[in-house]
Design a protein around this motif. Sequence first.
Motif, PDB file in Angstrom:
ATOM      1  N   UNK A 468     -32.319 -24.134 -27.466  1.00 59.64           N
ATOM      2  CA  UNK A 468     -33.701 -24.475 -27.105  1.00 59.64           C
ATOM      3  C   UNK A 468     -33.755 -25.531 -26.010  1.00 59.64           C
ATOM      4  N   UNK A 469     -32.778 -26.419 -26.021  1.00 60.17           N
ATOM      5  CA  UNK A 469     -32.775 -27.455 -24.986  1.00 60.17           C
ATOM      6  C   UNK A 469     -32.528 -26.872 -23.600  1.00 60.17           C
ATOM      7  N   UNK A 470     -31.872 -25.724 -23.534  1.00 54.99           N
ATOM      8  CA  UNK A 470     -31.610 -25.099 -22.239  1.00 54.99           C
ATOM      9  C   UNK A 470     -32.788 -24.285 -21.733  1.00 54.99           C
ATOM     10  N   UNK A 471     -33.812 -24.028 -22.596  1.00 54.70           N
ATOM     11  CA  UNK A 471     -34.968 -23.251 -22.163  1.00 54.70           C
ATOM     12  C   UNK A 471     -35.827 -24.067 -21.219  1.00 54.70           C
ATOM     13  N   UNK A 472     -36.437 -23.379 -20.266  1.00 52.05           N
ATOM     14  CA  UNK A 472     -37.345 -24.041 -19.332  1.00 52.05           C
ATOM     15  C   UNK A 472     -38.733 -24.218 -19.938  1.00 52.05           C
ATOM     16  N   UNK A 473     -39.095 -23.382 -20.916  1.00 54.84           N
ATOM     17  CA  UNK A 473     -40.404 -23.482 -21.546  1.00 54.84           C
ATOM     18  C   UNK A 473     -40.393 -24.577 -22.624  1.00 54.84           C
ATOM     19  N   UNK A 474     -41.431 -25.388 -22.672  1.00 54.36           N
ATOM     20  CA  UNK A 474     -41.517 -26.405 -23.731  1.00 54.36           C
ATOM     21  C   UNK A 474     -41.671 -25.743 -25.111  1.00 54.36           C
ATOM     22  N   UNK A 475     -40.867 -26.165 -26.071  1.00 54.31           N
ATOM     23  CA  UNK A 475     -40.873 -25.612 -27.419  1.00 54.31           C
ATOM     24  C   UNK A 475     -40.786 -26.773 -28.400  1.00 54.31           C
ATOM     25  N   UNK A 476     -41.587 -26.685 -29.476  1.00 57.71           N
ATOM     26  CA  UNK A 476     -41.550 -27.686 -30.548  1.00 57.71           C
ATOM     27  C   UNK A 476     -41.748 -26.979 -31.880  1.00 57.71           C
ATOM     28  N   UNK A 477     -41.115 -27.510 -32.910  1.00 64.49           N
ATOM     29  CA  UNK A 477     -41.226 -26.958 -34.261  1.00 64.49           C
ATOM     30  C   UNK A 477     -41.714 -28.066 -35.186  1.00 64.49           C
ATOM     31  N   UNK A 478     -42.748 -27.748 -35.973  1.00 67.85           N
ATOM     32  CA  UNK A 478     -43.314 -28.681 -36.941  1.00 67.85           C
ATOM     33  C   UNK A 478     -43.048 -28.137 -38.347  1.00 67.85           C
ATOM     34  N   UNK A 479     -42.690 -29.033 -39.258  1.00 64.02           N
ATOM     35  CA  UNK A 479     -42.417 -28.638 -40.631  1.00 64.02           C
ATOM     36  C   UNK A 479     -43.695 -28.451 -41.433  1.00 64.02           C
ATOM     37  N   UNK A 480     -43.503 -28.079 -42.735  1.00 60.19           N
ATOM     38  CA  UNK A 480     -44.659 -27.855 -43.605  1.00 60.19           C
ATOM     39  C   UNK A 480     -45.447 -29.134 -43.850  1.00 60.19           C
ATOM     40  N   UNK A 481     -44.810 -30.300 -43.692  1.00 55.36           N
ATOM     41  CA  UNK A 481     -45.508 -31.575 -43.873  1.00 55.36           C
ATOM     42  C   UNK A 481     -46.198 -32.042 -42.613  1.00 55.36           C
ATOM     43  N   UNK A 482     -46.198 -31.240 -41.560  1.00 54.13           N
ATOM     44  CA  UNK A 482     -46.883 -31.595 -40.331  1.00 54.13           C
ATOM     45  C   UNK A 482     -46.083 -32.495 -39.413  1.00 54.13           C
ATOM     46  N   UNK A 483     -44.810 -32.727 -39.724  1.00 52.89           N
ATOM     47  CA  UNK A 483     -43.980 -33.598 -38.882  1.00 52.89           C
ATOM     48  C   UNK A 483     -43.116 -32.758 -37.954  1.00 52.89           C
ATOM     49  N   UNK A 484     -42.882 -33.291 -36.769  1.00 52.68           N
ATOM     50  CA  UNK A 484     -42.075 -32.586 -35.775  1.00 52.68           C
ATOM     51  C   UNK A 484     -40.610 -32.626 -36.199  1.00 52.68           C
ATOM     52  N   UNK A 485     -40.028 -31.436 -36.347  1.00 58.33           N
ATOM     53  CA  UNK A 485     -38.617 -31.348 -36.721  1.00 58.33           C
ATOM     54  C   UNK A 485     -37.718 -31.043 -35.541  1.00 58.33           C
ATOM     55  N   UNK A 486     -38.288 -30.484 -34.479  1.00 59.78           N
ATOM     56  CA  UNK A 486     -37.463 -30.106 -33.340  1.00 59.78           C
ATOM     57  C   UNK A 486     -38.326 -30.039 -32.088  1.00 59.78           C
ATOM     58  N   UNK A 487     -37.806 -30.527 -30.973  1.00 63.82           N
ATOM     59  CA  UNK A 487     -38.485 -30.429 -29.670  1.00 63.82           C
ATOM     60  C   UNK A 487     -37.413 -30.412 -28.592  1.00 63.82           C
ATOM     61  N   UNK A 488     -37.515 -29.457 -27.675  1.00 65.30           N
ATOM     62  CA  UNK A 488     -36.496 -29.367 -26.636  1.00 65.30           C
ATOM     63  C   UNK A 488     -36.810 -30.338 -25.491  1.00 65.30           C
ATOM     64  N   UNK A 489     -35.877 -30.386 -24.540  1.00 66.48           N
ATOM     65  CA  UNK A 489     -36.043 -31.336 -23.438  1.00 66.48           C
ATOM     66  C   UNK A 489     -37.275 -31.040 -22.615  1.00 66.48           C
ATOM     67  N   UNK A 490     -37.578 -29.745 -22.406  1.00 61.08           N
ATOM     68  CA  UNK A 490     -38.733 -29.388 -21.587  1.00 61.08           C
ATOM     69  C   UNK A 490     -40.023 -29.921 -22.206  1.00 61.08           C
ATOM     70  N   UNK A 491     -40.121 -29.858 -23.532  1.00 60.48           N
ATOM     71  CA  UNK A 491     -41.323 -30.371 -24.204  1.00 60.48           C
ATOM     72  C   UNK A 491     -41.447 -31.872 -23.987  1.00 60.48           C
ATOM     73  N   UNK A 492     -40.359 -32.587 -24.137  1.00 64.01           N
ATOM     74  CA  UNK A 492     -40.414 -34.038 -23.929  1.00 64.01           C
ATOM     75  C   UNK A 492     -40.732 -34.375 -22.471  1.00 64.01           C
ATOM     76  N   UNK A 493     -40.212 -33.558 -21.546  1.00 62.49           N
ATOM     77  CA  UNK A 493     -40.465 -33.824 -20.133  1.00 62.49           C
ATOM     78  C   UNK A 493     -41.918 -33.578 -19.768  1.00 62.49           C
ATOM     79  N   UNK A 494     -42.504 -32.459 -20.241  1.00 59.06           N
ATOM     80  CA  UNK A 494     -43.887 -32.130 -19.898  1.00 59.06           C
ATOM     81  C   UNK A 494     -44.837 -33.194 -20.409  1.00 59.06           C
ATOM     82  N   UNK A 495     -44.619 -33.643 -21.654  1.00 60.51           N
ATOM     83  CA  UNK A 495     -45.555 -34.585 -22.266  1.00 60.51           C
ATOM     84  C   UNK A 495     -45.047 -36.022 -22.204  1.00 60.51           C
ATOM     85  N   UNK A 496     -43.942 -36.217 -21.483  1.00 55.58           N
ATOM     86  CA  UNK A 496     -43.428 -37.573 -21.254  1.00 55.58           C
ATOM     87  C   UNK A 496     -43.191 -38.307 -22.576  1.00 55.58           C
TER      88      UNK A 496
END
Length: 853
Positions: A468-496
């Motif tokens: 996922x970190x190698x993908x150019x598209x921003x991707x994030x995964x949230x768990x059942x408790x509403x907390x972010x469990x995974x976010x790739x580099x593109x997601x962090x870059x887009x939203x700083x």
Amino acid sequence: MGVGRAAHVRICVGTLTLTAASAALAELPETAATHAPREMHGVAALAIFGGLVAFAVILSLLHLYERGRWTRRERELAGALDVLRGAHDRAEMLLNAERQIIVTWDRRSEPVVEGDISLAIYGERPTSGYARRVLAFGTWLVASDAAAVEAAVETLRARGTSFTVSLRTQTGRSIDAHGQAVAGRALLRLRETSQERCEIADLRATLDETRRGLSALAGLLDAIPQPVWRRNREGGLSWVNAAYVAAVEAETREAALDGGVELFDRPAREAIIRDEAARSAGLTRTVPRLSAVVAGSRRMLDVFETTLDSGRVGIAIDVSELESVRADLQRQMNANVRTLDQLPTAVAMFDVSQRLIFHNAAYRQLWDLDQAFLDSRPADGEILDHLRAERKLEEHADFRGWKQGVLAAYRAAEANQSWWYLPDGRTLRVVADPNPQGGLTYLFDDVSDSLNAESRYNALRRLQAETLDTLAEPVAVFGADGRMTLANRAFCTVWQLDPATVEERPHVDAVIEACRPLAPSEEPWLDIRDAVVGLESRTARSCRLAVVDGTVLDCAAQPLPEGATLLTLIDVTASVNVERALTEKNDALEKAAQLRDTFVHHVSYELRSPLTNIIGFTQLLGDETVGALNDRQREYSDHIMRSSAALLVIINDILDLASIDAGSLELQREEVDVQSTIEAAVRGIEDRLAESHITLALDVPEDIGSVHADGKRVRQILFNLLSNAVGFSEAGQRVEVRARRDANELILSVRDHGRGMPPEIADSVFNRFESHTLGTRHRGVGLGLSIVRSFVELHGGRVHLETAPGAGTQVTCTFPLFPSEGPARLDRREVSRPLMTPAATATTTRKPGLALH
């Protein structure tokens, strides 16, 4: 009285003595008195003394006599007084033995009141006038009772008539009044009976309650389905319930009792008596289970019978179903044993004494134990020692302590779980679950494969994270408790976002707050939050985010298993720009179409006036009112007339469509004769039929009746359909008009046998300004079928087209016989909707238009 009489006698004797002495002195001679005064005085003194002595002696004798009489009388009076005192005491005792008042009257004296006066003057201290207070019945009795007892007392005193009445005091107490005549006196006895009445009332209430209880018990016994009976001392039936009567199939309870109908035979009854005696002696606690015929069927009954003072009572409980359930339970347990033998999880059960009572095949195979050893019911500790000796358990420095810790599970209240690591590399998850009846159940689950799978899963998860970190598209995964469990580099870059913040697994609300400054629009973020932590159904959602730098992102929220949510972002800035350009162009085209419609509308109105003049003057020329015409002029005039009429029809159609688009066209509904309407439409097309050498076939029943519709529009519909059918028919072919009617609809259809149409043309024939000649001589602007569809739908009906190449075309119009209330108007959006025919292969969007065949 005796003493007074004695004194009186003594006084009389003394008086007589003194009189005698005086008389003796008077008889003395005067001479002696004169000559011898001293002797006279001596004799007188002697006489007086002798009289006094005699008086004293007599008085003493009388005193002694009277004293003896007085003493005897005193003794008699003392004895009588003792008797009277005893009688008085007994009378007082009898009178005061209970709370009562005795009132007696004689003819001359006042009434005598005796007894407990507090009955009449309750709560007051007795005074000197208490007797009158007692006899003033109105002051302490209820008015009606006071009047009754006063009248009874008057009758008793006057006539001696006895009476007995019950009275009530003003304080609520109960008094029994009894009056009678005794020894010439009137006697009234007043006795309080409040306590007795209370006791009687309590006894009556207890009796009523007992009766109700017995009745309820009898009703309850009659309501229960178990037979109940009671026997007398001789062993005969004295009472049975309704279930017993039904069980022995007796007509009534009395018939069962009178006939002595028994539920059990004699040997069974004797066995019941023996068992009851044995239970009473404490020899056994078992309940006899007997077989009997109950209501015609053989049942198994548990019989309880016990001995009472008046006989015996018993009840029979049907346990046939219990026996069946017990057998089913045993079969179920056997099935469970067979099922446990098929499980891969090893199961072993130990009783309270820690002895093995059950094990499945997986347990035997797990430890490779001998069946004979297991059948000997070894203790849990023995099995552990055996496994240690076989080197099948892990080595422990303090095996004894570890073993005691394992066996401590027998004293635990809840199940506990532990992990055993065997020398052969296997890992067991051991669950020790206490049994409700005591003992323990072990579950041995080999989790070696699970642990290996978990290890591989963690490695795969790390691989996916790197992917996922190698993908150019921003991707994030949230768990059942509403907390972010995974976010790739593109997601962090887009939203700083800081990667350290992502490692802390922030909540979706914190992520939104961090990203909102870059995309201020609030609505998309609400959709994203609902997709992650919303309480509604988990469905895929999408929204669009506009970033402040001009970038446009399409966000898609996709639900994942176990309540997780995948958030993906795609940069669609270029597509949005193209879409925006296309939208602007489409708006321009729509405005142009609207301008075209407006132009056609105005031009149609403007053309109608001169066209009317042309038609009028042409009719004048054709009628030769202004002069005779030659043949060529007459032919030209006819052509002008026909062309003008055709142009007028086109203009009228355009105006009708314009009215429909504006929503101002209303139907003038009336009762329209169907056959006459069809004939009128046919007359309008007769000249074209004759010119084209086309045959018209009418299939209209004579009883077709009428329909509530706009007659003018129905004729216009039929005329357009006939014109269309004639235009696409060859010379010598036939056009068919068919009319049918059912309970709810009128069906009109026009069929030709011309070329027919392929599916791609049939899809657009009802659009405006769509004209397809298909190689025929028919020409038109493409308004006829559009007018047909608009008018039919304006009536609440529908149009259906059936066509195929070489098979001709049939257009069917269906009109409801009972149209809905309200003005019939057609929305412009409905006019623009394309007709879907069976030939349509897909749903497409078309421009508003009119199709001609």
